[in-house]
Design a protein around this motif. Structure first.
Motif, short mmCIF file in Angstrom:
data_model
loop_
_atom_site.label_atom_id
_atom_site.label_comp_id
_atom_site.label_asym_id
_atom_site.label_seq_id
_atom_site.Cartn_x
_atom_site.Cartn_y
_atom_site.Cartn_z
N GLU A 20 8.65 -6.45 56.70
CA GLU A 20 8.72 -5.09 57.23
C GLU A 20 8.50 -5.10 58.74
OE1 GLU A 20 9.41 -2.15 55.64
OE2 GLU A 20 9.88 -3.36 53.89
N GLU A 21 9.35 -4.39 59.47
CA GLU A 21 9.25 -4.31 60.93
C GLU A 21 8.35 -3.18 61.39
OE1 GLU A 21 10.69 -6.38 63.24
OE2 GLU A 21 11.36 -7.64 61.59
N LYS A 22 8.32 -2.09 60.59
CA LYS A 22 7.46 -0.96 60.97
C LYS A 22 6.96 -0.26 59.72
CE LYS A 22 11.21 2.33 61.80
NZ LYS A 22 11.78 3.28 62.74
N TYR A 28 5.33 0.12 64.76
CA TYR A 28 5.88 -1.23 64.69
C TYR A 28 4.78 -2.25 64.42
CZ TYR A 28 10.41 0.42 66.14
OH TYR A 28 11.62 1.06 66.17
N LYS A 34 2.41 -9.19 60.13
CA LYS A 34 3.39 -8.93 59.07
C LYS A 34 2.98 -9.62 57.78
CE LYS A 34 7.35 -8.25 62.06
NZ LYS A 34 8.58 -8.79 62.57
#
Length: 91
Positions: A20-22, A28, A34
């Motif tokens: 997941e990036e954000k 973010y 992460k």
């Protein structure tokens, strides 16, 4: 492009889903925070054991344990090699 890795016995090669990036609220996530993904797509399957045929096939979307498998990099892409028994479910 076909993957030129052939797993042995009851092993499978999985291309993990991207992290997941954000967050849902739009924040973010930095690389250091992460979470390791726990799903992916099977890209190569071994022949299985004599008394245990393989139940997953190439293209299956699967769920696996957080610390399952061994991470490898092949031709610039990251993959996981794990035993079929480390896969929890086919989606």
């Amino acid at each position: 492009m076909a993957l030129n890795i052939k797993p042995i016995a009851d092993r499978v090669v999985i291309e993990a889903a991207p992290a997941e990036e954000k967050t849902a609220s739009g924040i973010y996530i930095p690389d250091t925070a992460k979470e390791k993904p726990q799903s992916g797509v099977v890209v190569a399957v071994g022949n299985g054991k004599v008394d245990e045929p393989m139940t997953v096939k190439v293209g299956d979307q699967v769920l696996y344990g957080k610390y399952s498998g061994t991470e490898i990099t092949y031709e610039g892409k990251e993959y996981l090699i794990m035993k079929e028994s480390d896969i929890y479910a086919v989606i």
